[in-house]
Design a protein around this motif. Sequence first.
Motif, PDB file in Angstrom:
ATOM      1  N   UNK A   1      36.899   8.053  23.731  1.00  0.00           N
ATOM      2  CA  UNK A   1      36.418   7.351  24.808  1.00  0.00           C
ATOM      3  C   UNK A   1      35.182   7.230  24.840  1.00  0.00           C
ATOM      4  N   UNK A   2      34.342   8.283  25.063  1.00  0.00           N
ATOM      5  CA  UNK A   2      32.696   8.128  24.901  1.00  0.00           C
ATOM      6  C   UNK A   2      32.093   7.142  23.796  1.00  0.00           C
ATOM      7  N   UNK A   3      32.674   7.192  22.419  1.00  0.00           N
ATOM      8  CA  UNK A   3      32.331   6.138  21.486  1.00  0.00           C
ATOM      9  C   UNK A   3      32.475   4.679  21.968  1.00  0.00           C
ATOM     10  N   UNK A   4      34.022   4.577  22.396  1.00  0.00           N
ATOM     11  CA  UNK A   4      34.415   3.203  22.716  1.00  0.00           C
ATOM     12  C   UNK A   4      33.447   2.697  24.011  1.00  0.00           C
ATOM     13  N   UNK A   5      32.983   3.522  24.747  1.00  0.00           N
ATOM     14  CA  UNK A   5      32.231   2.992  26.194  1.00  0.00           C
ATOM     15  C   UNK A   5      30.824   2.964  25.824  1.00  0.00           C
ATOM     16  N   UNK A   6      30.507   3.108  24.486  1.00  0.00           N
ATOM     17  CA  UNK A   6      29.140   3.000  24.301  1.00  0.00           C
ATOM     18  C   UNK A   6      27.810   4.099  24.467  1.00  0.00           C
ATOM     19  N   UNK A   7      28.517   5.350  25.065  1.00  0.00           N
ATOM     20  CA  UNK A   7      28.031   6.467  25.534  1.00  0.00           C
ATOM     21  C   UNK A   7      27.256   7.457  24.358  1.00  0.00           C
ATOM     22  N   UNK A   8      28.009   7.373  23.333  1.00  0.00           N
ATOM     23  CA  UNK A   8      27.712   8.212  22.231  1.00  0.00           C
ATOM     24  C   UNK A   8      27.929   7.617  21.011  1.00  0.00           C
ATOM     25  N   UNK A   9      27.248   7.831  19.911  1.00  0.00           N
ATOM     26  CA  UNK A   9      27.321   6.974  18.616  1.00  0.00           C
ATOM     27  C   UNK A   9      27.996   8.097  17.655  1.00  0.00           C
ATOM     28  N   UNK A  10      28.809   7.614  16.876  1.00  0.00           N
ATOM     29  CA  UNK A  10      29.514   8.302  15.781  1.00  0.00           C
ATOM     30  C   UNK A  10      28.881   8.033  14.465  1.00  0.00           C
ATOM     31  N   UNK A  11      28.571   9.008  13.780  1.00  0.00           N
ATOM     32  CA  UNK A  11      27.868   8.772  12.395  1.00  0.00           C
ATOM     33  C   UNK A  11      28.721   9.323  11.427  1.00  0.00           C
TER      34      UNK A  11
END
Length: 144
Positions: free
Chosen positions: A60-70
């Motif tokens: 959810x947080x990645x989708x909202x742009x709040x966190x990045x997944x590397x």
Amino acid sequence: MAVSKKEIGECPIDTTLSVIDGRWKGTILWRLADGPMRTAELRRSIPDITERMLIRHLHDLVHAGIIDRHDAGTVPPCVHYSISEYGRTLEPVLQALCNWGRTHMEIQKHNRQPRARAAAPTRPASPPSWAGTTRSPRRNSSPA
């Protein structure tokens, strides 16, 4: 007309809460504020969260742009999460929520403490409602 939690209304507060709402999202963001973490590190740092809930909130947080997944693209997978530049704009909001929460917890703690009982009244309690009438209270009239 009630608005579904899936829909975002016109209210900026509702919009903000729709992004950070969730039992663990605040904790996840708080942990990531110190720097990037792997999924397993996050899981260990939040002992009560389930793997499923962690993955769901991260998604959810990645989708909202709040966190990045590397994703390092290695086998076994090595995935790190970090707060995005856009997500960093939430830091003062989270700090304010944290401060308010601490104050509220103190108030609640204070309200739950037992208070000293008031002194006993100087006269007896009120008599029953039937007292002072010519009628007697009902008695159980079961046959003997």
